[in-house]
Design an enzyme around this catalytic site. Sequence first.
Site, mmCIF file in Angstrom:
data_model
loop_
_atom_site.group_PDB
_atom_site.id
_atom_site.type_symbol
_atom_site.label_atom_id
_atom_site.label_comp_id
_atom_site.label_asym_id
_atom_site.label_seq_id
_atom_site.Cartn_x
_atom_site.Cartn_y
_atom_site.Cartn_z
ATOM 1 N N SER A 184 0.859 -1.189 0.000
ATOM 2 C CA SER A 184 0.000 0.000 0.000
ATOM 3 C C SER A 184 0.883 1.221 0.000
ATOM 4 O O SER A 184 2.045 1.166 0.401
ATOM 5 C CB SER A 184 -0.933 -0.003 1.221
ATOM 6 N N ASP A 185 0.319 2.358 -0.461
ATOM 7 C CA ASP A 185 1.165 3.541 -0.604
ATOM 8 C C ASP A 185 0.882 4.594 0.451
ATOM 9 O O ASP A 185 1.763 4.975 1.204
ATOM 10 C CB ASP A 185 1.022 4.138 -2.005
ATOM 11 N N LYS A 186 -0.357 5.062 0.570
ATOM 12 C CA LYS A 186 -0.636 6.229 1.389
ATOM 13 C C LYS A 186 -1.508 5.866 2.590
ATOM 14 O O LYS A 186 -2.473 5.116 2.469
ATOM 15 C CB LYS A 186 -1.372 7.293 0.568
ATOM 16 N N THR A 209 -5.814 5.752 2.664
ATOM 17 C CA THR A 209 -6.509 5.159 1.534
ATOM 18 C C THR A 209 -6.881 3.712 1.836
ATOM 19 O O THR A 209 -8.042 3.340 1.828
ATOM 20 C CB THR A 209 -5.641 5.229 0.268
#
Length: 461
Positions: free
Chosen positions: A326-328, A331
Amino acid sequence: MVNGRAFWAVPVDDLLLEFRTTREGLSRVEAEQRQAAFALARLKPQRDSRPLRLLLGQFRSPIILMLLFAAGVSFFLAEGSDALIILGIILAGALLSFWQEYSAAQAVAGLLAMVQVTAQVWRDGVLCDVPVDEIVPGDVVELSAGSSLPGDARLLEAKDLFVDEATLTGESYPVEKSTATLAASTPLQKRTNSVFLGTHVVSGRARALVLSVGKETEFGLVAHRLQARPPETDFERGVRRFGYLLLEVTLLLVFSIFAVNVYLQRPVLESFLFSMALAVGLTPQLLPAIISVNLSHGARRMAQQKVVVKRLASIENFGSMNVLCSDKTGTLTEGSMRLHAALNLDGRPSEKVLLLAHLNATFETGFPNPLDEALRRHRSFDLTGYRKLDEEPYDFVRKRLSILVATPQTHLLITKGAVESLLALCLDAEQADGTLVPIDRVTAAVRQLVQTLSEQGFRTI
């Protein structure tokens, strides 16, 4: 894009002329005429045919088709009880999958409906509240803290405007906006003179010209992709290939055995019935029901953890993952920050650092953000005798926030922000024993400590 043009690169006065409006907005008569023209562009959840399409979609598997054929053969052979059992198994599995996917689709439709809000719009030179479904391109909207954007718009005026665009870009930190014209090649996340449907204002005030609504917005494009038929998952592909293999083997055996029996001069009808009975026996009748029951059980367990399962087949894909990236924050995660530690130059917990961070977060009065909330919530201090004198708000150029505080002994300027931004400004650093050393002597150690913490998944300021 609006009419094939990058609206963020077009001067505001040209946009006002193109949309036949003014800074005081449209007239009510003109707005009503445009509402009819843009009615089809509204974001609406799929209705009516979707349940039927979902139900029929449960019967696309080759295994299901083979079982339906086997049920037909059973009826033809006057074996009504066998046919009813096969049909019952098929319907049970199909209805179970249909109910799970239909419930998830309804939940998603409910989430999409949440964007239907009201906005403050200038009509006939008067500011009034208008439902978002009645807003059209050319409307001029007034924005303030907490306002949700009714469409993609170009800013006409802006003062201390910060907008949360996490729904589009995944960036949980608010974006500062201005009215300057930008280059046509500017990417979405850097279009600081524009605001978008699905985002909301965190702080500041602004006036904006609405250029597109509904399906024609950036948020509408995302919603359209979500409503499109999803791609086939690896699990569904595997079941389909297994079904085709089973179908090929069954047909090969049936035709081979039928041909051998005819060659041996057996009765044709008897040979055909024998071949059909073999086909029914080779088909695993319980496989679809077993798959549906197991996947539904997994969906129920995930629902207990507040996870909406939109497609049952995704359960198997989720369980087959080796690595999930996952990135952020905000989210895929819950978007809640917690303070892990306040460290000195040696990487050890420091009460002084924690107190200074708490003072900075407590007296900060800019837009609310999860970072300051975490600093204030981590621990309480007695701030009697401390008084705020001034503040330099955070901005995305300086990348730091400064608070001037009066203490019982002296005045303190407490600054927090990005590590590199502050290292470039500091002259000295305080060691654990209170002595000061030139910042150049500890810069490498600080960067190494930050890198170590970052590799462990911590955000460091």
